[in-house]
Design a protein around this motif. Structure first.
Motif, mmCIF file in Angstrom:
data_model
loop_
_atom_site.group_PDB
_atom_site.id
_atom_site.type_symbol
_atom_site.label_atom_id
_atom_site.label_comp_id
_atom_site.label_asym_id
_atom_site.label_seq_id
_atom_site.Cartn_x
_atom_site.Cartn_y
_atom_site.Cartn_z
ATOM 1 N N PRO A 101 1.646 -1.440 -0.596
ATOM 2 C CA PRO A 101 2.633 -1.228 0.472
ATOM 3 C C PRO A 101 2.808 -2.504 1.303
ATOM 4 C CG PRO A 101 0.919 0.466 0.489
ATOM 5 C CD PRO A 101 0.449 -0.618 -0.415
ATOM 6 N N SER A 122 4.242 0.949 10.974
ATOM 7 C CA SER A 122 5.144 1.509 9.966
ATOM 8 C C SER A 122 5.031 0.658 8.712
ATOM 9 C CB SER A 122 6.593 1.549 10.457
ATOM 10 O OG SER A 122 7.131 0.243 10.583
ATOM 11 N N SER A 124 6.324 0.408 4.241
ATOM 12 C CA SER A 124 7.189 0.878 3.153
ATOM 13 C C SER A 124 6.503 0.590 1.831
ATOM 14 C CB SER A 124 8.555 0.183 3.209
ATOM 15 O OG SER A 124 8.408 -1.227 3.130
ATOM 16 N N VAL A 129 4.433 5.693 0.863
ATOM 17 C CA VAL A 129 3.261 5.374 1.668
ATOM 18 C C VAL A 129 2.486 6.653 1.956
ATOM 19 C CG1 VAL A 129 2.452 4.446 3.881
ATOM 20 C CG2 VAL A 129 4.403 3.380 2.713
ATOM 21 N N SER A 147 4.024 7.564 6.900
ATOM 22 C CA SER A 147 4.533 6.204 6.716
ATOM 23 C C SER A 147 4.756 5.468 8.035
ATOM 24 C CB SER A 147 5.857 6.233 5.934
ATOM 25 O OG SER A 147 6.841 6.981 6.646
ATOM 26 N N ASP A 170 -0.967 3.543 -0.502
ATOM 27 C CA ASP A 170 0.100 4.358 -1.090
ATOM 28 C C ASP A 170 -0.465 5.479 -1.960
ATOM 29 O OD1 ASP A 170 1.079 1.911 -3.665
ATOM 30 O OD2 ASP A 170 -0.644 3.241 -3.529
#
Length: 378
Positions: A101, A122, A124, A129, A147, A170
């Motif tokens: 991630p 945060s 992605s 995530v 996430s 993830d």
């Protein structure tokens, strides 16, 4: 019509290998070309001599995973008339998930108290995530699923600066690198620049990555070129692009951070040099066509070697001393081999042709591939 077949032999998540066969049906094959989704994937490849039957192989590479492709082949006679075509379809496999991630945000979410610091994270990921691991001064502090969201470090000492870290994980178990943020409880100290580094250097632009911190929050960030302010950002971290710069020029790029109370950090600077402009593509003075006489002039060849040296200088390599072609003299295999060797050393995207020995034929496709290889250098 000729009998033409194409078969997909194997497929991975990024490539498909095929074989194509040709059997005469009224004409001899001299050329062939492979296509992907209707667009040429190979060049117009020449056979050594016209044949009544042959089998050729090709690997389509650089493909997207889990994607269907239409693949085809066409054979041509010596005049490049179509003798026959065939097509097939194949889907690439799904690529294994080895991508960790990416942390998108990691900042203080409000004001620090004497004993706690609230943070926001945060992230992605290409497939999702799962959550985050949090660290205080390099020691595991806790975790959170999702996430994005807030996490508060508690049980801290007043007036103390901490290094607060985050890692995202993830659904496949891949973990990002740690992103860190420094913050201090209770007192209002001047802000500081945590990171100031080059993300990307262009001909007329330089993109810088920065991150800043303050115990009560960053107000804004100021950016400088050679000590002259050129921009402002109200984000405590991210990328900032300096534009309108001159090519191949040294600059001192600076950053200052101002907190919500108006206190300013010291300026942090970094010396950066912009890139040289890429040389213009090379083109022959006259077209080089199959079945035509060898028509390279000495001036053309010398202009080619000069352009090769332009690309060497662009890549930061010293010039190479080529033997100059002289009008009225024989064209030697060493001239040809020197050029393809030097182009090959610069890692062109388009492959160079094969070397030649004295007495070998030099085809139009060889000459044109020299041009295409040189022009594919980025």
């Amino acid at each position: 019509m000729a009998i033409v077949n194409i078969n997909a032999n194997s497929a991975s998540y990024s490539s498909i290998s095929v074989s194509a066969s040709f059997t005469t049906g009224g004409g001899l094959a001299k050329y062939y070309r492979f296509f992907k989704n209707g667009v040429g994937d190979s060049g117009l490849e020449a056979l050594v001599s016209p044949v009544s039957s042959t089998t050729k192989y090709w690997t389509y590479s650089g493909l997207s995973d889990d994607t269907y492709y239409s693949l085809s082949v066409t054979f041509y006679d010596s005049n490049r008339n179509v003798l026959g075509s065939a097509s097939t379809g194949q889907r690439t496999t799904v690529a294994p998930d080895t991508t960790p991630p990416t942390i998108n945000s990691w900042f203080m979410n409000g004001s620090a108290s004497r004993n706690s610091i609230p943070m926001y994270a945060s992230a992605s990921d290409n497939r999702g995530v799962s959550g985050f691991y949090f660290y205080r001064d390099g020691v595991y502090d806790g975790s959170m699923y999702g996430s994005s969201g807030g996490y508060t470090f508690t049980g801290l000492s007043p007036g103390t600066r901490y290094s607060l870290g985050v890692k995202a994980f993830d659904t496949s178990g891949n973990t990002s690198i740690m992103t860190q943020y420094g913050a201090t409880t209770a007192y209002d100290f001047a802000p500081s620049v945590l990171s100031w580094s080059v993300s990307n250097t262009g001909v007329n632009t330089v993109q810088m990555y920065y991150s800043a911190s303050d115990d009560y929050g960053v107000g804004y960030v100021q950016f400088y070129v050679n000590s002259v302010q050129t921009g402002t950002s109200y984000s405590s971290s991210g990328n900032y692009t300096f534009s309108g710069l001159q090519e191949d020029t040294n600059y001192t790029l600076g950053i200052k951070v101002v907190d919500t109370a108006g206190q300013s950090s010291t300026m942090r600077t970094l010396a950066v040099k912009t890139k040289k402009a890429r040389p213009a593509n090379f083109e022959w003075d006259t077209a080089k066509n199959a079945s035509s006489d060898f028509n390279i002039t000495a001036a053309e060849w010398n202009r080619l070697t000069a352009k090769v040296n332009e690309f060497r200088l662009y890549k930061g390599i010293s010039s190479y001393t080529f033997t100059r072609a002289v009008s009225g003299s024989d064209f030697k295999a060493t001239y040809y081999n020197d050029v393809i060797s030097i182009i090959g050393s610069m890692s062109p995207t388009t492959a160079i042709p094969s070397s030649k020995a004295a007495g070998d034929s030099i085809l139009a496709s060889d000459i044109n591939r020299i041009r295409n290889s040189l022009n594919s250098i980025s």
